[in-house]
Design a protein around this motif. Structure first.
Motif, PDB file in Angstrom:
ATOM      1  N   MET A 239      52.217  54.851  37.407  1.00 17.77           N
ATOM      2  CA  MET A 239      51.332  54.804  36.240  1.00 17.77           C
ATOM      3  C   MET A 239      51.706  53.645  35.321  1.00 17.77           C
ATOM      4  N   ARG A 240      53.001  53.428  35.119  1.00 18.09           N
ATOM      5  CA  ARG A 240      53.440  52.329  34.254  1.00 18.09           C
ATOM      6  C   ARG A 240      53.096  50.983  34.879  1.00 18.09           C
TER       7      ARG A 240
ATOM      8  N   THR B 176      50.583  47.928  33.228  1.00 19.24           N
ATOM      9  CA  THR B 176      50.968  46.533  33.005  1.00 19.24           C
ATOM     10  C   THR B 176      50.022  45.592  33.740  1.00 19.24           C
ATOM     11  N   LYS B 177      49.536  45.973  34.901  1.00 20.17           N
ATOM     12  CA  LYS B 177      48.574  45.144  35.632  1.00 20.17           C
ATOM     13  C   LYS B 177      47.260  45.033  34.862  1.00 20.17           C
TER      14      LYS B 177
ATOM     15  N   ASP C 144      59.252  61.036  38.988  1.00 18.18           N
ATOM     16  CA  ASP C 144      59.668  59.686  38.619  1.00 18.18           C
ATOM     17  C   ASP C 144      58.833  58.636  39.351  1.00 18.18           C
ATOM     18  N   GLU C 145      58.542  58.911  40.608  1.00 21.74           N
ATOM     19  CA  GLU C 145      57.744  57.976  41.407  1.00 21.74           C
ATOM     20  C   GLU C 145      56.337  57.800  40.825  1.00 21.74           C
ATOM     21  N   ASN C 146      55.687  58.896  40.468  1.00 23.91           N
ATOM     22  CA  ASN C 146      54.339  58.823  39.902  1.00 23.91           C
ATOM     23  C   ASN C 146      54.326  58.170  38.519  1.00 23.91           C
TER      24      ASN C 146
ATOM     25  N   LYS D 173      51.336  67.445  44.920  1.00 28.47           N
ATOM     26  CA  LYS D 173      52.389  66.472  44.644  1.00 28.47           C
ATOM     27  C   LYS D 173      51.826  65.219  43.953  1.00 28.47           C
ATOM     28  N   ASP D 174      50.603  64.837  44.263  1.00 29.56           N
ATOM     29  CA  ASP D 174      49.998  63.654  43.654  1.00 29.56           C
ATOM     30  C   ASP D 174      49.742  63.836  42.156  1.00 29.56           C
TER      31      ASP D 174
END
Length: 85
Positions: A74-75, A79-80, A68-70, A62-63
């Protein structure tokens, strides 16, 4: 540790069979094709699945799925990193 050596042995044996098949291609084409075929089968149908099973123990599939959660994680990570630079 033992499976690592078995996988390495299968890979070397398969590569040896492929090289041997190409070296005798002109003399005995039927035997050469069999050697190349067995070498390919050894690499892709025996050694690769054994390696993937060995390396993926204890990991969650699953990882590594693009859910959508993953994708959001990643996005957020991108940005960080760009703000820190």
């Amino acid at each position: 540790m033992k499976t690592k050596h078995i996988i390495l042995f299968i890979v070397l044996l398969s590569l040896g069979a492929i090289v041997y098949g190409f070296t005798i291609k002109g003399e005995a084409p039927a035997l050469a094709n069999k050697c190349i075929g067995f070498g390919t089968v050894g690499l892709f149908l025996i050694a690769m699945p054994m390696f993937l099973i060995k390396e993926s123990k204890g990991k969650k599939v699953k990882d590594y799925m693009l859910t959508d959660e993953n994708i959001k994680k990643m996005r957020a990570g991108k940005t960080k990193k760009s703000k820190k630079q």
